[in-house]
Design a protein around this motif. Structure first.
Motif, short mmCIF file in Angstrom:
data_model
loop_
_atom_site.label_atom_id
_atom_site.label_comp_id
_atom_site.label_asym_id
_atom_site.label_seq_id
_atom_site.Cartn_x
_atom_site.Cartn_y
_atom_site.Cartn_z
N UNK A 272 29.01 -18.94 59.66
CA UNK A 272 27.56 -18.72 59.57
C UNK A 272 27.08 -19.26 58.23
N UNK A 273 25.99 -20.02 58.24
CA UNK A 273 25.33 -20.48 57.02
C UNK A 273 23.92 -19.91 57.01
N UNK A 274 23.52 -19.38 55.87
CA UNK A 274 22.16 -18.86 55.74
C UNK A 274 21.66 -19.13 54.33
N UNK A 275 20.41 -19.54 54.23
CA UNK A 275 19.82 -19.74 52.92
C UNK A 275 19.51 -18.37 52.31
N UNK A 276 19.50 -18.34 50.98
CA UNK A 276 19.26 -17.08 50.29
C UNK A 276 17.89 -16.50 50.60
N UNK A 277 16.93 -17.36 50.94
CA UNK A 277 15.61 -16.85 51.30
C UNK A 277 15.53 -16.49 52.77
N UNK A 278 16.66 -16.67 53.51
CA UNK A 278 16.79 -16.32 54.91
C UNK A 278 15.86 -17.13 55.82
N UNK A 279 15.42 -18.29 55.34
CA UNK A 279 14.57 -19.15 56.16
C UNK A 279 15.39 -20.06 57.06
N UNK A 280 16.62 -20.35 56.67
CA UNK A 280 17.46 -21.26 57.43
C UNK A 280 18.75 -20.56 57.85
#
Length: 320
Positions: A115-123
């Motif tokens: 799982x990959x997620x941006x720190x701002x949880x947008x991606x």
């Protein structure tokens, strides 16, 4: 992965807890707490592989906050990528001796879920990388925006009695960075013409049912496709520290009781009063889609505005 429990109903609920490990484990503290990072234990593997047994399910702690646990370490061999350019993400899972783990237990059709997620949880990305003969893993990936990302490796080593683990490491994506604001809490998400509605509230310390209803053009979707052995998969990330939990419905296609939609139910317990981002993966007409929600533990999601799909999410981002 755990997968994360690891990736496992429609009409039946798996008890998922952000707060306590299966059996007894470390409690996940409030965001910013100074306690030890929690373990990401999961349901008994036999229960998961034999989904639909109707038995009781234990609880699981959020994980992914540690790069090393129980003698295993996530070694991110590609610590940086460029925004909006396809690159290869390489990593290894190493044992206590520093060697790549030689074997894994297959859970929901895969040896490891990434799982990959941006720190701002947008991606958000849900990938299934390939393992080379030398034990290293790789997968192509293109991330739409610069910034800080978290990589979660969700797996169970092949060694006897090895634990189910979710390990996490930071990934930097170069480019001009403008963090996105977290979408407001909403009970409705739209993606590719589908509308998914969330019913139920996430509350700290209390098990609550979260039911997702999938519709297209206003009509219930009753023919969801099996995806990795289930009709839906849920990843939850806590805003602030990205504490991670990946769960699946109780039940499996073809078990005689699990319906292919339109509703899927999870029982969830939050570890703290905080904001969480939920990512529901479902497959229909041969395409995997993700419906994303923002919820606040301790308060119902009351915003009437529909929440769009996870920014930068592409159906092709799911590894098969």
């Amino acid at each position: 992965m755990n997968t994360a429990g690891k990736i496992t109903s429609f009409t039946a609920a798996l008890t998922v807890s952000f707060g306590a490990a299966y059996g007894l484990g470390n409690t996940v503290g409030p965001v910013g707490g100074t306690g030890p990072a929690p373990r990401a234990d999961h349901t008994d593997r036999a229960e998961q592989e034999g989904a639909g047994d109707g038995g009781d399910h234990a609880e699981s702690a959020a994980g992914g906050l540690q790069v090393s646990e129980d003698g295993y370490t996530l070694d991110l061999l590609t610590p940086r990528l460029k925004a909006a350019q396809e690159g290869e993400l390489r990593f290894a899972v190493r044992d206590a001796s520093g060697r790549p783990v030689p074997s894994y237990q297959r859970e929901h059709g895969k040896e490891l879920h990434l799982i990959l997620a941006s720190r701002d949880l947008a991606t958000y990305r849900h990938l299934h990388p390939t393992r080379a003969a030398d034990g290293t893993w790789s997968t192509p990936v293109s991330l739409p925006a610069a910034g800080d990302y978290r990589v979660f490796a969700d797996f169970a080593p092949g060694a006897k009695n090895a634990p189910d683990l979710t390990l996490g490491a930071d990934l930097a994506v170069a480019g001009t960075y403008k963090p996105a604001e977290l979408p407001k809490p909403s009970r409705t998400a739209t993606v590719d013409g589908y509308t998914v509605t969330l019913n139920g509230n996430l509350r700290p310390g209390v098990a609550e049912d979260l039911t997702f209803d999938v519709r297209k053009g206003g009509k219930p979707v009753t023919d969801l496709d099996p995806y990795l052995g289930a009709y839906g998969h849920l990843v939850a990330l806590r805003a602030g520290d990205l504490a991670y939990l990946h769960v699946h419905p109780d039940g499996a296609p073809g078990d005689g009781r699990t319906e292919p939609g339109p509703a899927v139910t999870f029982t969830a317990t939050a570890p703290s009063s905080a904001t969480y981002r939920l990512f529901l993966d479902f497959e229909h007409d041969g395409t995997v889609r993700t419906a994303a929600f923002t919820v606040r533990a301790g308060a119902p999601a009351t915003s009437p505005e529909p929440d769009g799909p996870a920014s930068g999410h592409e159906d092709g981002a799911h590894g098969h």
